[in-house]
Design a protein around this motif. Sequence first.
Motif, mmCIF file in Angstrom:
data_model
loop_
_atom_site.group_PDB
_atom_site.id
_atom_site.type_symbol
_atom_site.label_atom_id
_atom_site.label_comp_id
_atom_site.label_asym_id
_atom_site.label_seq_id
_atom_site.Cartn_x
_atom_site.Cartn_y
_atom_site.Cartn_z
ATOM 1 N N GLU A 1 0.833 -1.208 0.000
ATOM 2 C CA GLU A 1 0.000 0.000 0.000
ATOM 3 C C GLU A 1 0.868 1.258 0.000
ATOM 4 O O GLU A 1 0.532 2.255 -0.646
ATOM 5 C CB GLU A 1 -0.924 -0.004 1.216
ATOM 6 C CG GLU A 1 -2.057 -1.017 1.148
ATOM 7 C CD GLU A 1 -3.125 -0.645 0.122
ATOM 8 O OE1 GLU A 1 -3.112 0.488 -0.381
ATOM 9 O OE2 GLU A 1 -3.972 -1.514 -0.175
ATOM 10 N N ALA A 2 2.007 1.198 0.699
ATOM 11 C CA ALA A 2 2.900 2.359 0.740
ATOM 12 C C ALA A 2 3.456 2.680 -0.647
ATOM 13 O O ALA A 2 3.757 3.838 -0.962
ATOM 14 C CB ALA A 2 4.047 2.106 1.712
ATOM 15 N N LEU A 3 3.571 1.646 -1.487
ATOM 16 C CA LEU A 3 4.053 1.848 -2.852
ATOM 17 C C LEU A 3 2.924 2.136 -3.828
ATOM 18 O O LEU A 3 3.171 2.380 -5.006
ATOM 19 C CB LEU A 3 4.809 0.599 -3.317
ATOM 20 C CG LEU A 3 6.089 0.247 -2.560
ATOM 21 C CD1 LEU A 3 6.658 -1.070 -3.064
ATOM 22 C CD2 LEU A 3 7.122 1.359 -2.679
ATOM 23 N N GLY A 4 1.689 2.094 -3.347
ATOM 24 C CA GLY A 4 0.551 2.336 -4.219
ATOM 25 C C GLY A 4 0.055 1.100 -4.928
ATOM 26 O O GLY A 4 -0.600 1.198 -5.970
ATOM 27 N N ILE A 5 0.358 -0.069 -4.366
ATOM 28 C CA ILE A 5 -0.041 -1.339 -4.981
ATOM 29 C C ILE A 5 -1.131 -1.969 -4.116
ATOM 30 O O ILE A 5 -0.842 -2.698 -3.155
ATOM 31 C CB ILE A 5 1.161 -2.299 -5.110
ATOM 32 C CG1 ILE A 5 2.298 -1.629 -5.881
ATOM 33 C CG2 ILE A 5 0.740 -3.594 -5.793
ATOM 34 C CD1 ILE A 5 3.597 -2.409 -5.864
#
Length: 393
Positions: A359-363
């Motif tokens: 989630e931190a990487l936008g995945i």
Amino acid sequence: MTKDKRTLIRPEGLPPTASWPVVTPIMPSVVYASETPDALDAQYEGRVAGYTYAREGHPNADVLARRIDAMEGASGGTVMGSGMAAVTAVMLGLLKAGDHVVGGDQLYGRSLRLMTQDLPRMGITTTLADPTDAQAMAAAIRPETRMILIELVSNPTLRVADLAGIAQVARDRGVLLVVDNTFTTPRAFRPFEHGADIVIHSVTKLLAGHSDVTLGYAVARDAALQKAIYDFAVTTGMTASPFDCWLAERGLATFDLRFDRAEANAAHLADHLAGLKGVKRVLYPLRADHPDSSRARAILGNRGCNMMSFELEGGRAAANAFAAAAEGIAFAPTLGDVGTTLSHPASSSHRALTSEGREALGIGEGFFRVSVGLEEPGALCDLFAHAAQASQG
């Protein structure tokens, strides 16, 4: 002395001919014979050219390497058994215990694993930083930093690295800059022209282009670095198959045509998806709503490449419904095929990360990466529209 035909189990070379093959022959021989020990010494000492044992090199690998060298504006590259073999040979061929590496925080999943789990076991420390921010990369450098590894366009969120800034940092700090050019390929970008010291490819992907080859390639600007990479690859048996090299060379004959068609399809599909219900966001480097669109255009010009990503509303349930409804599109963790392939990073390439890390990487769970192929664009858009509708339940 006349040779006794009873001892001639192996043929004595190829029949003489005044012509030559238009297509490179496949040469699967594991060993190559020499006349004398002195002749073999001459080969190993570089006084004459020749092959000895296929693990150390063979004609099909060299033909392919020279083709990719020409595309990258390089010389002396080495073809290996996979893209990750190339990444590993660069790192372990050039680094030692006590060294430090800075990597982009959105590398390919197995590159991330190598950085975060395997290199530390060998005494090589690592730090991940945002490659879109050259200052963040600079802040991660330590006195013992030896190397920076980035992808110009990251996998799978297609963020565009601040290559000019990172290259300047690498030069100022005396650090090697390694660029994985798999997504962009030399058709869109040539890293050596922008400050890279080493270039890596997963030849498996767009260069070979038909999902029937597993190969990697690495080349260094400096011949001594290239020799260290080659020696490590040979010692650890990262040998490329002659048949795979032959297939990849054949694939390169149509590479420019395949790349341009797939790239045009990707731009068209990205715009189409952006207007569909149930699609939360679309990522394509040349779209105005991409967070790095200005940098992408400055670095890549009008080359958006064939990769795009998008996120569905509805998370994993929507992702399952979309994949099931996208009949004719291979749901597979790969890219660069002649056909479009759909990948779900949370369940494949980035599954080793925690959900929080992804989630931190936008995945998120509704996030897909698409390797766009050569299909008729209207039919491709229709299929994705049908799948997006199905994802809404």
